[in-house]
Scaffold this motif. Structure first.
Motif, PDB file in Angstrom:
ATOM      1  N   ALA A 127     -25.713 -30.835  11.035  1.00 34.25           N
ATOM      2  CA  ALA A 127     -24.487 -31.639  11.108  1.00 34.25           C
ATOM      3  C   ALA A 127     -23.309 -30.796  11.580  1.00 34.25           C
ATOM      4  O   ALA A 127     -22.454 -31.272  12.334  1.00 34.25           O
ATOM      5  CB  ALA A 127     -24.189 -32.260   9.746  1.00 34.25           C
ATOM      6  N   ALA A 128     -23.260 -29.542  11.140  1.00 32.24           N
ATOM      7  CA  ALA A 128     -22.187 -28.644  11.583  1.00 32.24           C
ATOM      8  C   ALA A 128     -22.254 -28.449  13.093  1.00 32.24           C
ATOM      9  O   ALA A 128     -21.218 -28.469  13.785  1.00 32.24           O
ATOM     10  CB  ALA A 128     -22.298 -27.306  10.863  1.00 32.24           C
ATOM     11  N   ARG A 129     -23.454 -28.273  13.604  1.00 34.28           N
ATOM     12  CA  ARG A 129     -23.609 -28.089  15.058  1.00 34.28           C
ATOM     13  C   ARG A 129     -23.239 -29.346  15.820  1.00 34.28           C
ATOM     14  O   ARG A 129     -22.627 -29.267  16.896  1.00 34.28           O
ATOM     15  CB  ARG A 129     -25.059 -27.681  15.356  1.00 34.28           C
ATOM     16  N   TRP A 130     -23.593 -30.504  15.282  1.00 38.36           N
ATOM     17  CA  TRP A 130     -23.207 -31.755  15.934  1.00 38.36           C
ATOM     18  C   TRP A 130     -21.686 -31.846  16.039  1.00 38.36           C
ATOM     19  O   TRP A 130     -21.140 -32.227  17.077  1.00 38.36           O
ATOM     20  CB  TRP A 130     -23.725 -32.953  15.148  1.00 38.36           C
ATOM     21  N   ALA A 131     -21.001 -31.523  14.941  1.00 35.14           N
ATOM     22  CA  ALA A 131     -19.540 -31.601  14.920  1.00 35.14           C
ATOM     23  C   ALA A 131     -18.926 -30.624  15.923  1.00 35.14           C
ATOM     24  O   ALA A 131     -18.024 -30.980  16.687  1.00 35.14           O
ATOM     25  CB  ALA A 131     -19.017 -31.328  13.512  1.00 35.14           C
ATOM     26  N   VAL A 132     -19.429 -29.399  15.911  1.00 42.63           N
ATOM     27  CA  VAL A 132     -18.913 -28.371  16.829  1.00 42.63           C
ATOM     28  C   VAL A 132     -19.148 -28.775  18.275  1.00 42.63           C
ATOM     29  O   VAL A 132     -18.244 -28.720  19.121  1.00 42.63           O
ATOM     30  CB  VAL A 132     -19.563 -27.007  16.528  1.00 42.63           C
ATOM     31  N   ASP A 133     -20.358 -29.211  18.573  1.00 40.24           N
ATOM     32  CA  ASP A 133     -20.703 -29.578  19.950  1.00 40.24           C
ATOM     33  C   ASP A 133     -19.910 -30.783  20.439  1.00 40.24           C
ATOM     34  O   ASP A 133     -19.626 -30.910  21.637  1.00 40.24           O
ATOM     35  CB  ASP A 133     -22.210 -29.871  20.069  1.00 40.24           C
TER      36      ASP A 133
END
Length: 210
Positions: free
Chosen positions: A14-20
């Motif tokens: 989820a963190a990567r989704w938000a960052v991306d």
């Protein structure tokens, strides 16, 4: 351009989704919540978040020592305080803070000038938790709100379908979303992307030259 914080991050994906998707900040909840995360897990996720994206820890009536310890372990940029923390308590912290104010009526906003942090967050005062309930409040309370010393973060029931209206009324520095980018209580990649794209497509008056 209005900035976006995705709160209630519980896993690396989820963190990567938000960052991306272009999030400007991510939030970890260390208070009573269905999105609560362990310090160890948050620290592991924090290590993967690029420089320039704010990492914010959410607390409710935690001790100064507990918060400062977690800030170090997780490498947080700010603590976000949803409890009964007084202005004196907040100003005594060794870390930057965001005071959250629960709004059920317009007069609840009167407390905002008492806090000296760079940011203040306004959220709905309704629901079982001190924030993160997915419930909005009357944004008209903030239509004419102006502060010379605070950047305003708007939270509470925001989602792709209503964030444009919310921003047009409140004109916040940042919007904070959690349940509005979830499906079945879990962060949803497409909803995160759609929400952030919607916010980033909105031009404020200053950007449009009005």
């Amino acid at each position: 351009m209005t900035k976006v914080k995705v709160c209630g991050i519980q896993d690396l994906e989820a963190a990567r989704w938000a960052v991306d998707a272009g999030a400007d900040a991510v939030g970890f909840i260390f208070a009573d919540s269905r999105r609560r995360i362990s310090v160890e897990k948050a620290a592991a996720i924090s290590d993967s978040i690029p420089e320039g994206i704010l990492k914010i820890g959410v607390f409710v009536n935690a001790s100064k020592e507990e918060m400062e310890s977690i800030v170090q372990k997780v490498n947080l940029d700010y603590v976000q305080l949803h409890g009964d923390e007084s202005p004196a308590f907040c100003s005594n912290l060794e870390v930057p803070y965001i005071k959250a104010v629960a709004v059920t009526k317009e007069s609840d906003l009167n407390i905002l000038p008492d806090y000296s942090g760079e940011f203040v967050l306004v959220d709905s005062g309704k629901g079982p938790y001190r924030g993160g309930n997915g419930i909005s409040f009357d944004w008209e309370y903030l239509r004419d709100y102006q502060s010379s010393n605070h950047k305003l973060i708007l939270a509470g029931g925001l989602k792709k379908d209503n964030v444009r209206e919310a921003i047009s009324i409140v004109r916040p520095y940042m919007v904070d979303v959690s349940s509005g980018v979830e499906s079945g209580g879990v962060k949803d990649k497409e909803k995160i992307l759609e929400f952030i794209n919607e916010v980033k497509a909105i031009k404020t008056d200053s950007e449009s030259g009005e």
